[in-house]
Design a protein around this motif. Structure first.
Motif, PDB file in Angstrom:
ATOM      1  N   PHE A 204       0.816  -1.217   0.000  1.00  0.00           N
ATOM      2  CA  PHE A 204       0.000   0.000   0.000  1.00  0.00           C
ATOM      3  C   PHE A 204       0.847   1.264   0.000  1.00  0.00           C
ATOM      4  N   PHE A 205       1.883   1.310   0.838  1.00  0.00           N
ATOM      5  CA  PHE A 205       2.659   2.535   1.011  1.00  0.00           C
ATOM      6  C   PHE A 205       3.990   2.531   0.266  1.00  0.00           C
ATOM      7  N   GLY A 206       4.439   1.377  -0.225  1.00  0.00           N
ATOM      8  CA  GLY A 206       5.733   1.334  -0.885  1.00  0.00           C
ATOM      9  C   GLY A 206       6.899   1.376   0.080  1.00  0.00           C
ATOM     10  N   VAL A 207       6.696   0.888   1.298  1.00  0.00           N
ATOM     11  CA  VAL A 207       7.763   0.861   2.299  1.00  0.00           C
ATOM     12  C   VAL A 207       8.152  -0.581   2.573  1.00  0.00           C
ATOM     13  N   GLY A 208       9.322  -0.746   3.170  1.00  0.00           N
ATOM     14  CA  GLY A 208       9.794  -2.100   3.441  1.00  0.00           C
ATOM     15  C   GLY A 208       9.147  -2.758   4.642  1.00  0.00           C
ATOM     16  N   GLY A 209       8.697  -1.942   5.592  1.00  0.00           N
ATOM     17  CA  GLY A 209       8.077  -2.500   6.796  1.00  0.00           C
ATOM     18  C   GLY A 209       9.059  -3.027   7.812  1.00  0.00           C
ATOM     19  N   GLY A 210      10.324  -2.564   7.730  1.00  0.00           N
ATOM     20  CA  GLY A 210      11.324  -3.059   8.673  1.00  0.00           C
ATOM     21  C   GLY A 210      11.035  -2.717  10.117  1.00  0.00           C
ATOM     22  N   PHE A 211      10.307  -1.615  10.350  1.00  0.00           N
ATOM     23  CA  PHE A 211       9.986  -1.243  11.723  1.00  0.00           C
ATOM     24  C   PHE A 211       9.069  -2.258  12.378  1.00  0.00           C
ATOM     25  N   LEU A 212       8.350  -3.063  11.570  1.00  0.00           N
ATOM     26  CA  LEU A 212       7.548  -4.163  12.097  1.00  0.00           C
ATOM     27  C   LEU A 212       8.294  -5.489  12.046  1.00  0.00           C
ATOM     28  N   VAL A 213       9.116  -5.671  11.012  1.00  0.00           N
ATOM     29  CA  VAL A 213       9.786  -6.955  10.821  1.00  0.00           C
ATOM     30  C   VAL A 213      10.782  -7.221  11.939  1.00  0.00           C
ATOM     31  N   VAL A 214      11.596  -6.216  12.291  1.00  0.00           N
ATOM     32  CA  VAL A 214      12.637  -6.433  13.303  1.00  0.00           C
ATOM     33  C   VAL A 214      12.032  -6.831  14.653  1.00  0.00           C
ATOM     34  N   PRO A 215      11.031  -6.090  15.184  1.00  0.00           N
ATOM     35  CA  PRO A 215      10.425  -6.566  16.446  1.00  0.00           C
ATOM     36  C   PRO A 215       9.767  -7.930  16.320  1.00  0.00           C
ATOM     37  N   ALA A 216       9.137  -8.206  15.163  1.00  0.00           N
ATOM     38  CA  ALA A 216       8.479  -9.493  14.991  1.00  0.00           C
ATOM     39  C   ALA A 216       9.489 -10.634  15.015  1.00  0.00           C
ATOM     40  N   LEU A 217      10.591 -10.469  14.318  1.00  0.00           N
ATOM     41  CA  LEU A 217      11.610 -11.507  14.303  1.00  0.00           C
ATOM     42  C   LEU A 217      12.252 -11.683  15.681  1.00  0.00           C
ATOM     43  N   THR A 218      12.298 -10.601  16.454  1.00  0.00           N
ATOM     44  CA  THR A 218      12.880 -10.675  17.791  1.00  0.00           C
ATOM     45  C   THR A 218      11.933 -11.327  18.788  1.00  0.00           C
ATOM     46  N   LEU A 219      10.665 -10.889  18.780  1.00  0.00           N
ATOM     47  CA  LEU A 219       9.709 -11.352  19.783  1.00  0.00           C
ATOM     48  C   LEU A 219       9.072 -12.680  19.416  1.00  0.00           C
ATOM     49  N   VAL A 220       8.701 -12.851  18.151  1.00  0.00           N
ATOM     50  CA  VAL A 220       7.970 -14.048  17.740  1.00  0.00           C
ATOM     51  C   VAL A 220       8.920 -15.209  17.442  1.00  0.00           C
ATOM     52  N   LEU A 221      10.001 -14.931  16.713  1.00  0.00           N
ATOM     53  CA  LEU A 221      10.929 -15.998  16.345  1.00  0.00           C
ATOM     54  C   LEU A 221      12.088 -16.133  17.330  1.00  0.00           C
ATOM     55  N   GLY A 222      12.236 -15.165  18.245  1.00  0.00           N
ATOM     56  CA  GLY A 222      13.291 -15.265  19.244  1.00  0.00           C
ATOM     57  C   GLY A 222      14.688 -14.995  18.731  1.00  0.00           C
ATOM     58  N   VAL A 227      20.839 -10.350  14.470  1.00  0.00           N
ATOM     59  CA  VAL A 227      20.345 -11.342  13.509  1.00  0.00           C
ATOM     60  C   VAL A 227      18.995 -10.926  12.950  1.00  0.00           C
ATOM     61  N   ALA A 228      18.140 -10.334  13.792  1.00  0.00           N
ATOM     62  CA  ALA A 228      16.838  -9.872  13.323  1.00  0.00           C
ATOM     63  C   ALA A 228      16.997  -8.759  12.284  1.00  0.00           C
ATOM     64  N   ILE A 229      17.970  -7.864  12.497  1.00  0.00           N
ATOM     65  CA  ILE A 229      18.207  -6.786  11.535  1.00  0.00           C
ATOM     66  C   ILE A 229      18.677  -7.361  10.203  1.00  0.00           C
ATOM     67  N   GLY A 230      19.615  -8.295  10.245  1.00  0.00           N
ATOM     68  CA  GLY A 230      20.097  -8.895   9.001  1.00  0.00           C
ATOM     69  C   GLY A 230      19.022  -9.677   8.271  1.00  0.00           C
ATOM     70  N   THR A 231      18.194 -10.418   9.010  1.00  0.00           N
ATOM     71  CA  THR A 231      17.124 -11.203   8.390  1.00  0.00           C
ATOM     72  C   THR A 231      16.008 -10.305   7.871  1.00  0.00           C
ATOM     73  N   SER A 232      15.762  -9.163   8.522  1.00  0.00           N
ATOM     74  CA  SER A 232      14.690  -8.273   8.080  1.00  0.00           C
ATOM     75  C   SER A 232      14.958  -7.728   6.686  1.00  0.00           C
ATOM     76  N   LEU A 233      16.224  -7.541   6.334  1.00  0.00           N
ATOM     77  CA  LEU A 233      16.544  -7.043   4.992  1.00  0.00           C
ATOM     78  C   LEU A 233      16.141  -8.048   3.916  1.00  0.00           C
ATOM     79  N   LEU A 234      16.246  -9.339   4.215  1.00  0.00           N
ATOM     80  CA  LEU A 234      15.780 -10.362   3.281  1.00  0.00           C
ATOM     81  C   LEU A 234      14.266 -10.281   3.124  1.00  0.00           C
ATOM     82  N   VAL A 235      13.542 -10.100   4.226  1.00  0.00           N
ATOM     83  CA  VAL A 235      12.083  -9.965   4.164  1.00  0.00           C
ATOM     84  C   VAL A 235      11.690  -8.728   3.366  1.00  0.00           C
ATOM     85  N   ILE A 236      12.381  -7.619   3.595  1.00  0.00           N
ATOM     86  CA  ILE A 236      12.101  -6.378   2.877  1.00  0.00           C
ATOM     87  C   ILE A 236      12.316  -6.563   1.379  1.00  0.00           C
TER      88      ILE A 236
END
Length: 307
Positions: A204-222, A227-236
């Motif tokens: 919708f907005f044309g953004v990567g959504g990293g501000f949501l991905v990093v906390p999600a990878l940290t809290l949900v996936l542990g 590591v969450a920052i590096g993995t979030s770039l792949l998701v983006i």
């Protein structure tokens, strides 16, 4: 080189720096830069920002992967789960009026600023126990040196009259599958919901959504924060490419402008990855939150009167 393309260079460099240093979030500056500084329409800017985000995330991802801070399986699974949201968000964005789109984008920036502040506070609270524990170890070591004749705890246990501790009672037998299956299903549901929300925002907005991905990878996936920052770039990267494929043929993009913008974002992403080892993450997060808040107020002031 035109004046517009020359203006795109520092903008792309700044966005890349933030993208590489924070693992996302910096891409939210691409749309305001394309609209207010480079003269793009709202719909063209949200599409063009996807090009900038996708290209800018590659060097940072390569650096994190080389350092072993990328979980490929988790990142690809998270990105794949968000493809449905990306498709819906891209179609929805094309049907929304430009003024409504920019007003909603200003609201998103407020949300991002709050999320960044909360993230900074969490990091500060997490760092405090480690500092206190280190201080306690130093104090304990000093106390032991000051009292060399203190009795060794192991000697007290071997002395006559000492009794071994009573073992705790065994817990009642419960089948492991009855406990773990609902937990696993709830965890999968949370991951899928978060991935879909990130994909929706990307489309919708044309953004990567990293501000949501990093906390999600940290809290949900542990995952740990680096590591969450590096993995979030792949998701983006996955989300951006999916949104671009969905928007293909819906508008004309200014490719010379976007090429210069994306190239600077790629350089900035590489340099931003280097910044993570030189500057405190809390300093970067706080400065970025202040910048996003300022831009959100400016965009809201410009877009709301036109509704």
């Amino acid at each position: 080189m035109s004046v517009v393309i020359a203006a795109a260079l520092p903008c792309g460099l700044l966005i890349g720096l933030l993208l590489g240093a924070l693992g996302g979030g910096g891409s939210i500056l691409a749309v305001p830069a394309l609209v207010y500084l480079l003269g793009q329409s709202a719909h063209d800017a949200t599409a063009g920002a996807l090009v900038v985000v996708a290209v800018g995330s590659v060097p940072g991802l390569a650096c994190h992967a080389r350092a072993g801070r990328t979980r490929w399986a988790a990142g690809m699974a998270f990105g794949a789960l968000g493809t449905a949201g990306t498709y819906v968000g891209s179609r929805w964005s094309a049907a929304v009026a430009p003024t409504v789109l920019m007003t909603a984008f200003a609201g998103l920036m407020f949300v991002v600023a709050v999320a960044l502040v909360l993230r900074s506070l969490r990091e500060r609270r997490a760092a405090k126990p480690a500092t206190d524990a280190a201080s306690g170890e130093v104090a304990d070591a000093g106390a032991l040196r000051a009292a060399p004749d203190a009795q060794d705890p192991t000697e007290a246990q071997d002395s006559p009259g000492a009794h071994p501790p009573t073992p705790p009672p065994a817990p009642p037998h419960t089948h492991p599958a009855r406990i773990t299956r609902p937990v696993r299903l709830a965890r999968i549901a949370r991951i899928a919901a978060t991935a879909t929300a990130v994909g929706l925002l990307t489309g919708f907005f044309g953004v990567g959504g990293g501000f949501l991905v990093v906390p999600a990878l940290t809290l949900v996936l542990g995952l740990e924060m680096p590591v969450a920052i590096g993995t979030s770039l792949l998701v983006i990267l996955i989300n951006s490419l999916t949104a671009l494929a969905t928007r293909a043929g819906t508008g004309a993009l200014d490719w010379p402008l976007l090429t210069a913008f994306a190239a600077c974002a790629a350089i900035g992403s590489y340099l931003g990855n280097r910044l993570t080892t030189r500057l405190p993450a809390q300093t970067l997060t706080a400065a970025f939150a202040a910048l996003v808040t300022l831009l959100a107020v400016t965009m809201a002031a410009a877009a709301i009167p036109r509704l």
